[in-house]
Design an enzyme around this catalytic site. Structure first.
Site, short mmCIF file in Angstrom:
data_model
loop_
_atom_site.label_atom_id
_atom_site.label_comp_id
_atom_site.label_asym_id
_atom_site.label_seq_id
_atom_site.Cartn_x
_atom_site.Cartn_y
_atom_site.Cartn_z
N TYR A 33 25.56 25.56 97.08
CA TYR A 33 26.55 25.44 98.15
C TYR A 33 27.95 25.53 97.56
O TYR A 33 28.14 25.47 96.35
CB TYR A 33 26.36 24.14 98.93
N LYS A 147 26.15 24.39 91.20
CA LYS A 147 26.42 23.58 92.40
C LYS A 147 25.22 23.68 93.34
O LYS A 147 25.27 24.36 94.37
CB LYS A 147 27.73 24.04 93.07
N GLU A 180 31.12 12.56 85.02
CA GLU A 180 32.04 12.82 86.14
C GLU A 180 31.74 11.77 87.20
O GLU A 180 31.19 10.72 86.87
CB GLU A 180 31.85 14.25 86.65
N LEU A 205 29.97 19.49 86.74
CA LEU A 205 30.34 20.62 87.59
C LEU A 205 31.78 21.02 87.25
O LEU A 205 32.66 20.14 87.19
CB LEU A 205 30.24 20.23 89.07
C1 LIG Z 1 29.41 16.44 91.08
C2 LIG Z 1 30.74 17.02 91.43
N1 LIG Z 1 31.68 17.09 90.48
C3 LIG Z 1 32.92 17.58 90.74
C4 LIG Z 1 33.26 18.03 92.01
C5 LIG Z 1 34.64 18.57 92.27
O1 LIG Z 1 34.63 19.95 92.42
P1 LIG Z 1 35.74 20.70 93.29
O2 LIG Z 1 37.06 20.32 92.69
O3 LIG Z 1 35.43 22.13 93.10
O4 LIG Z 1 35.60 20.22 94.69
C6 LIG Z 1 32.30 17.99 93.02
C7 LIG Z 1 32.62 18.49 94.36
O5 LIG Z 1 31.82 18.49 95.26
C8 LIG Z 1 31.00 17.48 92.72
O6 LIG Z 1 30.06 17.42 93.67
#
Ligand SMILES: Cc1ncc(COP(=O)(O)O)c(C=O)c1O
Length: 291
Positions: A33, A147, A180, A205
């Protein structure tokens, strides 16, 4: 006004939108996604989100269901039909519908769903006050860089945070190092003012907001160190914050029972958040809704 969703080639009423019970996303979480912010009618960091979507698909060997131009067209239409000026668009692609069997099905087209929702970010008071985190073991798989819709460990961690009235769960490996958060990237500011966030690898991610904040920090002349840090280092840090598409850069003032800094949002994250808003305001990408 009724909400509209896009499901496999059709725009349908959100309340009637459905996928088949043998969709592999439903049965195996075999899909990916993206979530892109819409700010004043424009997608934020659109190319970055499409790049990551293509990479996630490639890593799972799921075909692109349409060209990038096609994705853009549908996303824009979903935003337009839902009249979203400030909100998010959610895009999900799975390996499609096929009788339940673990190996990849042959000649099965991927399934694609897009929805859009009004509302972006927390109320300003939340960031002004700062948020708390709980620490939680990181029990996820070895490819967190993809993702995928396989978010059960993230869901459990976020639920634990909610039950303890915290904003997020900061995820910690068996080695005591932070990866994270359950739906955002984690950052600290050291005593000498360096911004630290975990380097890109299979362990996290690669947040699109993370990347944007690194660029904004560089432009501000701040030092950014992409390295691992421990939960103990985070608790003793001068500042802590988290980043994501919908939280931007969110100041953290507590982790578990430890107060961060003086218990108020720090000056570096407050400044960086302001620069992120400048970036949102200056966006010159395509207008998807409004004028
Ligand atoms: C596990 C995880 N880490 C980091 C992020 C942050 O990513 P982004 O800045 O692209 O929203 C997300 C966003 O959904 C996430 O699910």
């Amino acid at each position: 006004m009724s909400r509209i969703a896009y499901v496999n080639g059709q725009y349908v009423l959100h309340r009637d939108a459905a996928v088949h019970i043998e969709d592999r996303g439903y049965q195996f979480s075999d899909g990916i996604y993206e979530v892109t912010a819409i700010y004043k009618g424009r997608p934020v960091d659109n190319d970055g989100h499409w790049d990551r979507l293509e990479r996630s698909l490639r890593e799972l060997r799921i075909d692109m269901p349409m060209t990038r131009g096609g994705l853009d067209l549908v996303a824009r239409e979903v935003v337009r039909r839902n009249r979203v000026r400030n909100g998010i668009i959610y895009i999900q692609i799975t390996r499609g519908v096929s009788p339940r069997n673990h190996p990849f099905p042959k000649d099965t087209p991927p399934s694609i769903v897009m929805t859009a929702r009004h509302g972006l970010g927390s109320k300003p008071e939340v960031a002004a006050k700062g948020v708390s985190l709980i620490s939680h073991p990181d029990i996820r798989w070895g490819r967190r860089d993809i993702k995928t819709v396989s978010l059960l460990p993230n869901v459990l961690a976020k639920q634990a945070a909610y039950e303890q009235h915290a904003y997020e769960a900061i995820l910690v490996g068996p080695d005591g190092m932070v990866s994270e958060c359950s739906s955002s990237n984690a950052w600290i500011v050291t005593k000498d003012g360096a911004l630290v966030t975990r380097p890109l690898s299979n362990d996290i991610l690669g947040g699109i907001t993370r990347k944007r904040l690194i660029d904004l920090a560089d432009a501000e002349g701040l030092r950014v160190e992409e390295r691992s840090f421990s939960l103990d280092e985070a608790k003793a840090a001068r500042e802590v914050f988290v980043s994501s598409t919908s939280s931007f850069a969110m100041p953290v003032v507590r982790i578990d029972d430890s107060v961060i800094g003086n218990g108020h949002p720090g000056s570096i994250v407050t400044n960086l958040r302001a620069r992120y808003f400048d970036f949102l305001e200056s966006a010159s990408g395509p207008l998807w809704y409004g004028h």
